[in-house]
Design a protein around this motif. Structure first.
Motif, PDB file in Angstrom:
ATOM      1  N   ILE A   2      -8.919  20.014   6.611  1.00 18.93           N
ATOM      2  CA  ILE A   2      -8.156  19.976   5.356  1.00 18.93           C
ATOM      3  C   ILE A   2      -7.179  21.153   5.314  1.00 18.93           C
ATOM      4  O   ILE A   2      -5.997  20.995   4.983  1.00 18.93           O
ATOM      5  CB  ILE A   2      -9.096  20.043   4.133  1.00 18.93           C
ATOM      6  N   ILE A   3      -7.712  22.331   5.665  1.00 21.36           N
ATOM      7  CA  ILE A   3      -6.879  23.535   5.610  1.00 21.36           C
ATOM      8  C   ILE A   3      -5.710  23.427   6.586  1.00 21.36           C
ATOM      9  O   ILE A   3      -4.576  23.784   6.270  1.00 21.36           O
ATOM     10  CB  ILE A   3      -7.733  24.790   5.894  1.00 21.36           C
ATOM     11  N   LEU A  53      -9.553  27.955  -0.397  1.00 17.77           N
ATOM     12  CA  LEU A  53      -8.708  27.421   0.668  1.00 17.77           C
ATOM     13  C   LEU A  53      -8.923  25.927   0.867  1.00 17.77           C
ATOM     14  O   LEU A  53      -7.995  25.170   1.077  1.00 17.77           O
ATOM     15  CB  LEU A  53      -9.001  28.140   1.996  1.00 17.77           C
ATOM     16  N   ALA A  54     -10.202  25.530   0.781  1.00 19.79           N
ATOM     17  CA  ALA A  54     -10.507  24.134   1.093  1.00 19.79           C
ATOM     18  C   ALA A  54     -10.293  23.189  -0.079  1.00 19.79           C
ATOM     19  O   ALA A  54     -10.058  22.011   0.118  1.00 19.79           O
ATOM     20  CB  ALA A  54     -11.945  24.021   1.583  1.00 19.79           C
ATOM     21  N   THR A  55     -10.413  23.704  -1.322  1.00 22.83           N
ATOM     22  CA  THR A  55     -10.429  22.765  -2.433  1.00 22.83           C
ATOM     23  C   THR A  55      -9.334  22.937  -3.473  1.00 22.83           C
ATOM     24  O   THR A  55      -9.088  22.021  -4.237  1.00 22.83           O
ATOM     25  CB  THR A  55     -11.779  22.820  -3.173  1.00 22.83           C
ATOM     26  N   GLU A  56      -8.687  24.106  -3.509  1.00 23.09           N
ATOM     27  CA  GLU A  56      -7.733  24.285  -4.596  1.00 23.09           C
ATOM     28  C   GLU A  56      -6.405  23.617  -4.344  1.00 23.09           C
ATOM     29  O   GLU A  56      -5.917  23.569  -3.218  1.00 23.09           O
ATOM     30  CB  GLU A  56      -7.523  25.770  -4.884  1.00 23.09           C
ATOM     31  N   GLU A  57      -5.820  23.162  -5.410  1.00 26.13           N
ATOM     32  CA  GLU A  57      -4.564  22.440  -5.345  1.00 26.13           C
ATOM     33  C   GLU A  57      -3.559  23.253  -6.135  1.00 26.13           C
ATOM     34  O   GLU A  57      -3.748  23.461  -7.325  1.00 26.13           O
ATOM     35  CB  GLU A  57      -4.768  21.077  -6.023  1.00 26.13           C
ATOM     36  N   ASP A  58      -2.465  23.732  -5.482  1.00 28.44           N
ATOM     37  CA  ASP A  58      -1.522  24.538  -6.260  1.00 28.44           C
ATOM     38  C   ASP A  58      -0.455  23.687  -6.917  1.00 28.44           C
ATOM     39  O   ASP A  58       0.317  24.167  -7.735  1.00 28.44           O
ATOM     40  CB  ASP A  58      -0.881  25.630  -5.386  1.00 28.44           C
ATOM     41  N   ASP A  59      -0.374  22.432  -6.580  1.00 31.09           N
ATOM     42  CA  ASP A  59       0.611  21.555  -7.209  1.00 31.09           C
ATOM     43  C   ASP A  59      -0.091  20.757  -8.307  1.00 31.09           C
ATOM     44  O   ASP A  59      -0.754  19.758  -8.032  1.00 31.09           O
ATOM     45  CB  ASP A  59       1.191  20.631  -6.130  1.00 31.09           C
ATOM     46  N   ALA A  60       0.090  21.189  -9.566  1.00 30.08           N
ATOM     47  CA  ALA A  60      -0.618  20.551 -10.680  1.00 30.08           C
ATOM     48  C   ALA A  60      -0.208  19.103 -10.851  1.00 30.08           C
ATOM     49  O   ALA A  60      -1.035  18.233 -11.143  1.00 30.08           O
ATOM     50  CB  ALA A  60      -0.342  21.332 -11.963  1.00 30.08           C
ATOM     51  N   GLU A  74      -6.979  12.532   1.861  1.00 25.51           N
ATOM     52  CA  GLU A  74      -6.118  11.407   2.213  1.00 25.51           C
ATOM     53  C   GLU A  74      -4.677  11.683   1.779  1.00 25.51           C
ATOM     54  O   GLU A  74      -3.731  11.428   2.525  1.00 25.51           O
ATOM     55  CB  GLU A  74      -6.648  10.169   1.501  1.00 25.51           C
ATOM     56  N   TYR A  75      -4.540  12.236   0.586  1.00 23.09           N
ATOM     57  CA  TYR A  75      -3.206  12.516   0.058  1.00 23.09           C
ATOM     58  C   TYR A  75      -2.448  13.481   0.958  1.00 23.09           C
ATOM     59  O   TYR A  75      -1.314  13.224   1.352  1.00 23.09           O
ATOM     60  CB  TYR A  75      -3.327  13.098  -1.356  1.00 23.09           C
TER      61      TYR A  75
END
Lengths: 617, 338
Positions: free
Chosen positions: B129-130, A133-140, A155-156
């Motif tokens: 973040i979440i 939840l905290a670190t994964e990015e689903d938009d490659a 930041e993004y």
């Protein structure tokens, strides 16, 4: 053998908390929400959000009551699946309470010392889910760009969110031409959908500009409606004080949602009425901070609702001076705010005071400072006369036996009295004139003062109350003429009955006598030391120190606001200051009655002596 | 400078420890705060020095050394490059959360859900973040479909900033091109998204000379990348193409070239009674092609005369017949003049 039984009893108590059907219902819901991503699922999630929160709270209690994760998982095998699905539902994780409860449930399932494979697996799963939840990015694509551009994910995402809020705000700003074709797509269709989506975001500060824009958009189109769930969410966030909107957005919320306005008024009243010993200046400050006077000046509908609440509180708490004081100060603040807006709005006074007798409206709302002092008497006589006529009409109506006209009469009388309460500065002036003016007819002024405190003529006691008021005046008048020192004890003593309400007889409100007393102390030609002595003696014996201090402070405030530049003003202010000091010392002394009773007397005596010395200089 | 290099090395070592060592078991809130503080410090170093080639090289050298020594200590160690330093906090977080020895109390601090984010406070770091990511997901279905999405806009701005920085340093064109190419590669499978990013970048307002230079560079790059250009012209919504053509002369020309190429690739199919591209390359229909030309004329009415002249010349070179189906240019002209 008796030991196992209490355990079983505990378990029986825990069970009714959660039934399996409910769990299945919510799991099915979670599955549906996860599968589709249409506006319907969006709506459904937001609609169910508050009930879901309640269910999560129940789950949390249940989990915490269990002795181990194994036990929890045995009782609710679907729990893991359910929580897992919710973790990936952005509506639940965006909502502050939803997220909190969800995480707390997960922590509840974590075992510090896992005892078996089930618990170890649960621990691993919890860590994994949270990490994802905290670190994964689903938009490659976004991830690649972040890496290349050297922008950290936190930041993004914040930048993207702010951009979205900006774009959506702009969309709302677009007005539509509602006269067009009904089948044509209207930009206002967005508004309902946006408000639904904002339900989980009401307490998120980053979303505040968008929520403010939604609340403040001018309602020009039929389709530009805000979702009821959105308004309800805002209302409950407002009452738990988790809302962070700017002023104008809050005012708009009040316009949209009656219950949040009512909550605001009631919490303000609670705040100002429970604080003892607060000054009129502080009251003004608190009222201004609540934004209600400003909002009332901008929207007459808000003013009407606030006053309705005031009316009902007043009817319940008859004779309550502090409520009347709040109403007067509120109306004062409101008028000041309205004066600031005068050039902008063109709403007539009548819209703000629809139920008040129109002939009395402007005369009462005009402040004494806006009129030359020599006209005051005449003005008050006129006011008193008009009100007297109204009461006579009402009483005649009573005698008629015609219920509808008498109800109307009562209503008219109540509204006139309510207006007088709102504009009580005239009552204060009446008291001052009673004390300072010559031997002209005091009747109208005393009548006004009595009416203010006793609007109803229950049991036809008004005549008697008027007589008592006259008595009180005479008493005080002669008291303040006495020059013998020290004051004979019997004189102040005789006033005390007038200051304590007697339940048997139709008694006069002690405030009538108290206000006269304070005004005499300030304005009479009696020396300061004499006045102080009288005031102190009377107030001490009747126990109305706080009330006297309050009357004194209101008087001071009115005089400083009125900014009367007479040569007398200085003398008056010095007297007020000195009297205030006396009362403060009395108040302090009264807090420790047993300790320094003897000291009090010597203390005040020396105090009086120092005053004598200073005045003689 | 030595101190800075030392700090950089220590922080990279810290990252390795956080990710792979059991020492984290003893960490408390203070340790956690300090770790993130150092990670922030490194991010700051990156933003200060990534445009300074000399210092950057020195730091890269240091990192090489640190990586070497860490590789010896930790099996399966992933190297940290200089560009990774820009996301140092994220790397620290990922390392910590994947470390099975991380005490649950530390996780609870990171996922704490009570109140506002204090600047530089580690409590609730992950929760915020979440929240942010979820809010984006909640709001994104509402954004207008004909416009560029918020993420593409932000990415476009990021790209422009990077290009401006590179070009102002006097970086070689080929190196800058390499950057854009790697972004393209990274977006593999999301060609549509990439087009939106380029569009957003090209539509950023020209605030400075540096930006004009970057825009020029990007347009030149685009003209060489035929695939991307074609994809943009066929996939982007018409309002966006119009905006691009209005803003940039080079794009207008490139657009016209693409349209001509599409037309020249078309063959007349007797079965369908219409011009169509070859089966392997069905990007656009004749109808659509006509609409594209009309869009071009809308943007620049003065172009119409020149285009029609050219189309006419091409028609003449095809034999100048007025029969349908013989010259795509002729049929195009008649369709445009209907």
């Amino acid at each position: 053998m008796s030991q196992p039984q209490p355990l079983i009893q505990l378990q029986l108590v825990a069970e009714p908390l959660l039934n399996v059907q409910e769990m299945q219902f919510w799991l099915d819901k979670a599955v549906t929400w996860g599968q589709a991503d249409s506006s319907d699922t969006q709506k459904d999630t937001c609609l169910h959000l508050s009930r879901l929160r309640d269910f999560l709270q129940q789950l949390l209690t249940h989990i915490n009551n269990m002795s181990s994760t194994t036990e929890t998982m045995t009782r609710l095998p679907l729990l893991g699946q359910f929580l897992g699905r919710l973790c990936w539902n952005p509506y639940v994780t965006a909502d502050a309470t939803g997220r909190r409860l969800l995480f707390q449930c997960l922590w509840g399932l974590y075992s510090e010392h896992p005892g078996n494979a089930v618990e170890r697996k649960a621990n691993q799963w919890i860590r994994k889910v949270l990490c994802q939840l905290a670190t994964e990015e689903d938009d490659a694509a976004a991830q690649a760009l972040m890496k290349q551009m050297g922008v950290p994910p936190k930041e993004y995402h914040l930048k993207v969110l702010r951009k979205m809020v900006e774009l959506l705000q702009k969309n709302i700003g677009k007005s539509c031409r509602s006269l067009g074709d009904i089948n044509q797509r209207c930009p206002c269709d967005n508004i309902l959908a946006t408000s639904v989506a904002c339900v989980p975001l009401v307490t998120y500060p980053e979303a505040a500009p968008l929520i403010g824009a939604l609340l403040q958009q001018p309602v020009t189109c039929v389709r530009a409606a805000l979702s009821e769930d959105f308004l309800d969410a805002l209302s409950s966030a407002y009452s738990s004080q988790c809302l962070c909107l700017e002023e104008q957005a809050v005012v708009s919320l009040w316009c949209h949602n009656l219950s949040s306005l009512e909550k605001a008024v009631l919490s303000l009243l609670e705040c100002v009425l429970t604080k003892t010993g607060s000054t009129p200046q502080k009251l003004k400050q608190q009222l201004a901070q609540s934004l209600l006077p400003k909002a009332s000046a901008q929207h007459w509908t808000i003013f009407l609702i606030v006053n309705d609440i005031f009316r009902s509180i007043l009817k319940q708490a008859e004779g309550n001076e502090s409520v009347k004081c709040v109403i007067q100060t509120f109306t004062n603040c409101f008028l000041q705010e309205r004066a600031l807006l005068q050039h902008q709005t063109s709403v007539s006074l009548k819209a703000f005071f629809p139920q008040s007798p129109q002939s009395l409206l402007v005369p009462l709302l005009t402040r004494p400072s806006e009129m030359p002092q020599d006209v005051w008497r005449h003005h008050l006589n006129w006011l008193s006369g008009s009100l007297q006529r109204l009461t006579e009409e009402e009483e005649d109506g009573d005698g008629d036996g015609d219920s509808s006209s008498s109800t109307r009469g009562h209503h008219k009388l109540f509204e006139s009295w309510f207006l007088l309460v709102q504009c009580a500065h005239w009552v204060q002036v009446a008291v001052q004139l009673l004390v300072t003016s010559g031997p002209e007819d005091r009747g109208p002024l005393l009548w006004l003062l009595t009416f203010y405190h006793h609007p109803t003529n229950r049991g036809h006691h008004r005549a008697l109350q008027l007589v008592r008021a006259k008595d009180a005046w005479h008493h005080l008048h002669s008291l303040f003429l006495v020059s013998a020192r020290p004051l004979p004890v019997s004189l102040p003593q005789s006033l005390v009955p007038l200051l304590s309400p007697q339940p048997q007889q139709p008694s006069l409100s002690p405030y009538v006598t108290l206000k006269l007393l304070v005004n005499f102390a300030v304005f009479s030609h009696q020396s300061l030391s004499g006045s102080t002595e009288i005031l102190q003696a009377v107030v001490e014996r009747s126990g109305l120190v706080d009330e006297a201090a309050c009357v004194l402070r209101s008087l001071e405030l009115r005089l400083t606001e009125g900014s009367c530049l007479s040569s007398d003003a200085n003398r008056v202010h010095l007297r007020i200051k000195a009297l205030q000091d006396t009362l403060t010392h009395m108040h302090a002394a009264s807090r420790y009655p047993t300790e320094n009773q003897t000291h009090t007397h010597t203390h005040t005596h020396t105090h009086t002596h120092t005053h004598t010395r200073t005045t003689q200089q | 400078m030595e101190a800075v290099l030392k700090n950089l090395a220590s922080t990279v070592e810290l990252l390795a420890v956080a990710a792979q060592s059991g020492v984290v078991e003893q960490w408390d809130k203070q340790t956690l705060s300090r770790a993130f503080h150092w990670a922030r410090y490194c991010e700051h170093l990156f933003s200060r020095f990534h445009n300074n080639p000399a210092i950057r090289t020195t730091m890269e050298k240091q990192l090489q050394l640190t990586n070497q020594s860490l590789r010896a200590v930790f099996p399966g160690y992933t190297e940290v490059s200089f560009s990774d330093i820009s996301r140092c906090q994220h790397l620290l977080l990922v390392g910590l959360l994947k470390n099975p020895e991380l005490p649950i109390s530390i996780m609870k601090i990171l996922f704490d859900t009570t109140k506002q984010s204090e600047y530089q406070d580690v409590t609730g770091f992950c929760s915020h973040i979440i929240q942010c990511k979820s809010a984006c997901k909640v709001l994104s279905p509402l954004t207008d479909l004909s416009a560029i999405g918020a993420d593409a806009e932000v990415q476009g701005v990021m790209l422009m900033e990077r290009l401006s920085a590179l070009l102002s340093q006097g970086t070689a064109a080929c190196h800058t091109e390499h950057i854009v190419n790697s972004v393209l590669q990274g977006c593999e499978g999301a060609a549509g998204q990439f087009c939106l990013v380029i569009t957003a970048a090209l539509l950023t307002t020209k605030n400075s000379a540096a930006q004009t230079a970057s825009l020029d560079f990007l347009l030149d790059w685009l003209q060489k990348e035929h695939n991307v250009l074609q994809h943009m012209c066929s996939a982007l919504p018409t309002p966006l193409i119009k905006d691009l053509a209005k803003e940039h002369l080079k794009f207008r020309h490139a657009y016209y070239d693409v349209l001509k190429k599409w037309a020249s690739d078309m063959d007349y199919s007797i079965n369908e009674g219409e011009w169509a591209q070859t089966i392997t390359n069905r990007t656009v229909s004749f109808q659509r092609l006509t609409e594209h030309f009309l869009t071009l004329f809308e943007v620049c009415p003065s172009l119409r005369e020149d285009v029609e002249k050219e189309l006419n010349a091409l028609k003449v070179s095809d034999g100048d017949f007025d029969v349908r189906g013989l010259s795509v240019w002729g049929d195009l002209l008649s369709a445009l003049n209907k």
